[in-house]
Scaffold this active site. Sequence first.
Site, PDB file in Angstrom:
ATOM      1  N   LYS A   1      -5.754  -7.592  -7.598  1.00 12.19           N
ATOM      2  CA  LYS A   1      -5.367  -6.231  -7.957  1.00 12.19           C
ATOM      3  C   LYS A   1      -6.050  -5.762  -9.240  1.00 12.19           C
ATOM      4  O   LYS A   1      -6.538  -4.628  -9.312  1.00 12.19           O
ATOM      5  CB  LYS A   1      -3.844  -6.143  -8.134  1.00 12.19           C
ATOM      6  CG  LYS A   1      -3.050  -6.246  -6.862  1.00 12.19           C
ATOM      7  CD  LYS A   1      -1.565  -6.097  -7.157  1.00 12.19           C
ATOM      8  CE  LYS A   1      -0.745  -6.198  -5.884  1.00 12.19           C
ATOM      9  NZ  LYS A   1       0.712  -6.078  -6.132  1.00 12.19           N
TER      10      LYS A   1
ATOM     11  N   CYS B   1      11.672  -6.006  -4.453  1.00 11.00           N
ATOM     12  CA  CYS B   1      11.204  -5.029  -3.478  1.00 11.00           C
ATOM     13  C   CYS B   1      11.198  -5.624  -2.070  1.00 11.00           C
ATOM     14  O   CYS B   1      11.432  -4.923  -1.087  1.00 11.00           O
ATOM     15  CB  CYS B   1       9.806  -4.547  -3.848  1.00 11.00           C
ATOM     16  SG  CYS B   1       9.761  -3.572  -5.376  1.00 11.00           S
TER      17      CYS B   1
ATOM     18  N   LEU C   1       0.789  -1.225   0.000  1.00 13.54           N
ATOM     19  CA  LEU C   1       0.000   0.000   0.000  1.00 13.54           C
ATOM     20  C   LEU C   1       0.825   1.279   0.000  1.00 13.54           C
ATOM     21  O   LEU C   1       0.343   2.326  -0.458  1.00 13.54           O
ATOM     22  CB  LEU C   1      -0.969  -0.007   1.191  1.00 13.54           C
ATOM     23  CG  LEU C   1      -1.963  -1.184   1.211  1.00 13.54           C
ATOM     24  CD1 LEU C   1      -2.913  -1.038   2.388  1.00 13.54           C
ATOM     25  CD2 LEU C   1      -2.730  -1.288  -0.100  1.00 13.54           C
TER      26      LEU C   1
END
Length: 322
Positions: free
Chosen positions: A82, A181, A67
């Site tokens: 998503k 990430c 988020l």
Amino acid sequence: MAGDMSRYARQMILPRIGAAGQDRLSQAHVLIVGAGGLGVPALQYLAGAGVGRITLVDGDRIEETNLHRQPIYPMDAIGQPKATVAARIMAAMNPEIRIEARTDWLDPANARDLTAQADLVLDCADSFAVALTLSDACRTARVPLIAASALAMSGYVAGCCGSAPSLRAIFPDLPTGGGTCATNGVMGPVVGMIGALQAQMAMGVLLDLSDRPLGRLVSLDAATWRMGGFRFDGAPEPARPLPFIGQTQITAADLLIDLRSEAPPFRADARHVPPDDIAQLTPPAGCRVVLACRTGLRAHHAGQTLRRHWDGEIALLALPDA
């Protein structure tokens, strides 16, 4: 040209857009692969600009750790697909456009059909295997591809294929390892800027702007506040690229090699061979060797090693997380 043009008045006033350019946007079909940190800003700006048809492909679900860099998703959407949530939000933002959500993953088995139906493709998945799969499919179909990647505090966007060289031509030598990430971290504004650059480059292609976005790479280093880039119009294509395949494209005649040590072989008929032992592998004549790992990066390097002493057919397979 349908719809209330007051929505687009501030971009139509630009001499290089006007009513004709807006009509081109409204008639365009863009494929966006990935509804995460790159896909969210790219999707918002293209939907806001009035791109008439968007196909959004993403098999992932929203997680709380997404988020900070995917700010269109609300807390109560955690756990939902998503693509479905993003498409619903974009349809509410601009009801004049048509957006189709596909909640499956892009792989070599469906990439060719998806890319062939689009006027332009955006790679927002930030996946090594997806990037090369899309590049191969777009090069075959001569469809422009806006590729991008972002990690930590840097990233790039590149206009490939169509009339320009492919992503493989820009990066013929790949790193031995790659971060994510989850392992290296990422700042939300960094992926936001790269995704917005993708949207800007996409509009440049759709509007046929004279600054030629295809054949150009733009880089961002937010740690040093620098942007750079270069043109790669004359970059040569690799002579024998190693293609990716999907699991549904495996045949009974394939020799399946699983390079992962962190998981059992992905199929009962797959052999586990460590990457360091590929140089000693001698496949039977006439078979295709399928090299599998999680991201495809180890498979790519193993394939190059194998090709030094074996001239048969080699394909790469990226597997889900263990």
